[in-house]
Scaffold this active site. Sequence first.
Site, PDB file in Angstrom:
ATOM      1  CG  ASN A   1      -2.408   6.611  18.246  1.00  0.00           C
ATOM      2  OD1 ASN A   1      -2.743   6.097  17.174  1.00  0.00           O
ATOM      3  ND2 ASN A   1      -2.128   5.887  19.321  1.00  0.00           N
TER       4      ASN A   1
ATOM      5  CE1 TYR B   1      -3.948   2.201   1.008  1.00  0.00           C
ATOM      6  CE2 TYR B   1      -2.392   3.202   2.539  1.00  0.00           C
ATOM      7  CZ  TYR B   1      -3.607   3.222   1.877  1.00  0.00           C
ATOM      8  OH  TYR B   1      -4.485   4.255   2.103  1.00  0.00           O
TER       9      TYR B   1
ATOM     10  CD  GLU C   1       3.820  11.571  -2.427  1.00  0.00           C
ATOM     11  OE1 GLU C   1       4.271  12.749  -2.415  1.00  0.00           O
ATOM     12  OE2 GLU C   1       3.080  11.123  -3.325  1.00  0.00           O
TER      13      GLU C   1
ATOM     14  NE  ARG D   1      13.769 -12.466  39.268  1.00  0.00           N
ATOM     15  CZ  ARG D   1      15.062 -12.617  39.437  1.00  0.00           C
ATOM     16  NH1 ARG D   1      15.599 -13.835  39.530  1.00  0.00           N
ATOM     17  NH2 ARG D   1      15.845 -11.546  39.487  1.00  0.00           N
TER      18      ARG D   1
ATOM     19  CG  PHE E   1       8.127   5.700   6.207  1.00  0.00           C
ATOM     20  CD1 PHE E   1       9.477   5.589   6.480  1.00  0.00           C
ATOM     21  CD2 PHE E   1       7.504   6.913   6.422  1.00  0.00           C
ATOM     22  CE1 PHE E   1      10.205   6.678   6.957  1.00  0.00           C
ATOM     23  CE2 PHE E   1       8.207   8.009   6.900  1.00  0.00           C
ATOM     24  CZ  PHE E   1       9.563   7.895   7.170  1.00  0.00           C
TER      25      PHE E   1
ATOM     26  CB  SER F   1      -0.325  13.607   9.367  1.00  0.00           C
ATOM     27  OG  SER F   1       0.306  12.784  10.335  1.00  0.00           O
TER      28      SER F   1
ATOM     29  CD  GLU G   1      -2.679   1.091   8.370  1.00  0.00           C
ATOM     30  OE1 GLU G   1      -3.050   1.962   7.563  1.00  0.00           O
ATOM     31  OE2 GLU G   1      -2.483  -0.086   8.053  1.00  0.00           O
TER      32      GLU G   1
END
Length: 442
Positions: A416, A176, A180, A317, A209, A185, A413
């Site tokens: 956040n 995908y 660039e 532990r 990326f 964003s 994607e």
Amino acid sequence: MGTKDLHLISTHHKSLVLQQMLFKGTTAALSGATRRTLKLVSGGGQRGHSFITGDNFGLTEDQLTIQKSALDFAKSRLLPNAAEWDRKEIFPIAEMKEAAALGFAAIYTKAEHGGCELGRLEASLVFEALATGCVSTSAYLSIHNMCSWMIDSFGSNEQRAKWLPGLSKFDLIASYCLTEPNSGSDSAAMQTQAKRDGGDFVLNGSKCFISGGSVSDLYVVMCKTGEKEISTIVVEKGTKGLSFGKKEEKMGWRSQPTTMVIFDDCRVPQANLLGKAGDGFKFAMKGLDGGRINIASCSLGGAAFGLETTREYIQTRKQFKKPLADHQYLQYKLADMATDLSASRAMVRRAAQLLDAGDPQHTVGAAMAKRFATDKCFDIVNYCLQMHGGYGYLNEYPLERLVRDLRVHQILEGTNEIMRLIISRRLLKPCLLYTSPSPRDS
């Protein structure tokens, strides 16, 4: 069985086919650390509750069978190899082809060309389960699925027939291409151009990326075909003018190659245009709605595996003459992490259901789920490492890899911060996100 028959999931033979999906693999020679943690996937030790399968209320028998198939595959084929793939930067094509044979390369594409025709909730279950074995590999399969879905949803009959059979078997690998160097964003500010020349497009520009760069066979490229016109064009590997940058050295996601994808007078037939010219930005955003749910699901799987590993560790532990689990602070911290995981899972699965239903709130639902789950799940694995002390920092244990792999989920994607922007813009519209019926509606 293969994807040719897996589409029966959506027919009268669903239950039988799902049972046949269950993968029976063999476990390779394992390191000591892997032996200590391998039992955790799909089992959760011997104490009844499992962070990995502990929030399955409301799932159907078919969905549970799909989940178990993915968990079994993660346990037998991904987890034993994940540390080596990470260390040596191995792209596990053979294992992903095995996953494709279970239907995991074409989860929500149509059956006509080998897809499974499942929903986004089932896809979330699969990616979460696969991530318990290898987050990076599960994430790549989620990207491949997104590309396949875009071709299936927006491509012509000829395009679907040409590419989807290979994509469903992982004989063709897809990437995908949106980001660039100067438009992350702000994706609408992209500079890659595709100019018409006879029966072709000539592409110039670059994408960065890109997971699968230099290895993938198909590149689903968002580019400008006019001053204010963004379109989606599929560029095939081997096309003259298509080249790649160096393989990036990354903090995480090391089992998948990442490079720049460069177009230098790259000539592509106009027949490779998906849908209509000018629809590309819309396609890209629709793809990201599902991509955000998928990547959040990968975070769930990594966090669940980290919690299982940590619960076992703190019960064995000892410090100050008693198990770490007997210290109240760690008990409280474990409780907080389990609560955060459960809340994250609920949000992700709700977002998947909104997308499946075509609910008008599905975009903001995906943004909320992606923001919340990827933040919380990173915090979970980060503190799981802390609970392991110095051992958590060693690559013999999986915690440091989980921290590295989950960190990027807060960036890709859509960062956040952009998720917060999507949510706040929706909240500030005249019609609020959630509204009660007015008296005139009753």
